[in-house]
Design a protein around this motif. Sequence first.
Motif, PDB file in Angstrom:
ATOM      1  N   ALA A 104       0.613  -1.171   0.052  1.00  0.00           N
ATOM      2  CA  ALA A 104      -0.383  -0.249   0.485  1.00  0.00           C
ATOM      3  C   ALA A 104       0.679   1.391   0.348  1.00  0.00           C
ATOM      4  CB  ALA A 104      -0.829   0.474   1.593  1.00  0.00           C
ATOM      5  N   PHE A 105       0.719   2.105  -0.810  1.00  0.00           N
ATOM      6  CA  PHE A 105       1.287   3.462  -0.964  1.00  0.00           C
ATOM      7  C   PHE A 105       0.122   4.749  -1.072  1.00  0.00           C
ATOM      8  CE2 PHE A 105       2.437   0.415  -4.223  1.00  0.00           C
ATOM      9  CZ  PHE A 105       4.181   0.792  -3.451  1.00  0.00           C
ATOM     10  N   GLU A 106       0.890   5.907  -0.002  1.00  0.00           N
ATOM     11  CA  GLU A 106      -0.202   6.659   0.459  1.00  0.00           C
ATOM     12  C   GLU A 106       0.254   8.021   0.475  1.00  0.00           C
ATOM     13  OE1 GLU A 106      -2.409   8.247   4.453  1.00  0.00           O
ATOM     14  OE2 GLU A 106      -1.085   6.873   4.624  1.00  0.00           O
ATOM     15  N   LEU A 107      -0.553   9.434  -0.306  1.00  0.00           N
ATOM     16  CA  LEU A 107       0.170  10.477  -0.812  1.00  0.00           C
ATOM     17  C   LEU A 107      -1.218  11.985  -0.530  1.00  0.00           C
ATOM     18  CD1 LEU A 107       1.800  12.270  -2.063  1.00  0.00           C
ATOM     19  CD2 LEU A 107       0.731  11.879  -4.265  1.00  0.00           C
ATOM     20  N   ASP A 108      -1.057  12.635  -0.313  1.00  0.00           N
ATOM     21  CA  ASP A 108      -1.174  13.944   0.782  1.00  0.00           C
ATOM     22  C   ASP A 108      -0.843  14.544  -0.034  1.00  0.00           C
ATOM     23  OD1 ASP A 108      -2.999  12.667   3.436  1.00  0.00           O
ATOM     24  OD2 ASP A 108      -0.526  12.545   3.628  1.00  0.00           O
ATOM     25  N   ALA A 109      -2.138  15.780  -0.869  1.00  0.00           N
ATOM     26  CA  ALA A 109      -1.426  16.347  -1.636  1.00  0.00           C
ATOM     27  C   ALA A 109      -3.003  17.605  -1.701  1.00  0.00           C
ATOM     28  CB  ALA A 109      -1.181  15.929  -3.033  1.00  0.00           C
ATOM     29  N   PRO A 110      -3.026  18.485  -2.528  1.00  0.00           N
ATOM     30  CA  PRO A 110      -4.006  19.426  -2.367  1.00  0.00           C
ATOM     31  C   PRO A 110      -4.619  19.519  -4.608  1.00  0.00           C
ATOM     32  CG  PRO A 110      -2.324  21.037  -3.023  1.00  0.00           C
ATOM     33  CD  PRO A 110      -1.529  19.290  -2.533  1.00  0.00           C
ATOM     34  N   LEU A 111      -5.849  19.571  -4.576  1.00  0.00           N
ATOM     35  CA  LEU A 111      -6.799  19.007  -6.061  1.00  0.00           C
ATOM     36  C   LEU A 111      -5.839  20.882  -6.679  1.00  0.00           C
ATOM     37  CD1 LEU A 111      -9.780  17.576  -5.346  1.00  0.00           C
ATOM     38  CD2 LEU A 111      -7.444  16.576  -6.857  1.00  0.00           C
ATOM     39  N   GLU A 112      -5.307  20.693  -7.123  1.00  0.00           N
ATOM     40  CA  GLU A 112      -5.108  21.926  -8.419  1.00  0.00           C
ATOM     41  C   GLU A 112      -5.418  22.450  -8.955  1.00  0.00           C
ATOM     42  OE1 GLU A 112      -1.459  19.860  -9.849  1.00  0.00           O
ATOM     43  OE2 GLU A 112       0.097  20.091  -7.939  1.00  0.00           O
TER      44      GLU A 112
END
Length: 261
Positions: free
Chosen positions: A90-98
């Motif tokens: 499993a992989f995880e990422l936090d980021a804004p929707l640009e």
Amino acid sequence: RRPEAYHSRLAEAANVSAGGVASIHDSVRVKEPGLEKRLRYDRWPRNSFRLLLFPPEKVWTDYEVLNLEENRAFAAGAYRVRDSARANVAFELDAPLEWHGPASTTPHLTAIKEFHFEERGKEFSVNCEVSLRGAANSTAGAVRMLAGIEIVLNFLAPNEPDRYLEYQRDAQPERQRLGWGGEISDTTLRVVDDWQNVAAVLETPPGGRFWVAPIETVSESEEGFERVYQGSQILGFCPVELAPGGEWSGVWQLKVSKAHR
């Protein structure tokens, strides 16, 4: 697909032709007209299971000409490993929707991609479960988007009748050769190579559909400029709406097996 020096000669010749000074065939040799309009430059390597999150108003033609405006962070960002075992990771990422406007109103998401691998004799499958979670303290309100997993396959012969895409249309089976592009309103798609007796079956979450477009380069040979089929980009996607703090999940599957028993 990346810019090549000879692409500029093709584009310049097309501009001369449009201005009425000379025919494009007078300056360069081409195997078909309009090749300069088929130049496409990829933003990242063509790997499978790339997560594309993009605005809900996008259509197939945007996908075909690489104009989805998909969120770069989730498509090509550095995911961190959550956990791993022999048969899953499993992989995880936090980021804004640009694409949502000013930074003050841009929602943040957490995306988790969990892979499950299974092998049975000469068959194998890869399940990719995607979970999306909106930030609980977001002031941007509900977020609407299209979420898709892209698969890239190359069965080499785009115009041969024994290599094809197969799906259901109005409850009836339909086939298209590999060089075809368009929308498929079905949650299951088979990509078949009868000659090698292999089939890849793709499935999207319920309510999903597919966009398919050939990946073609414009190359220069001794006979002139020509299109070369390099595979098919296949995006299985579905609509997603997330309230602040809300969650959504869906499973995409790739299964490879014999085309015929």
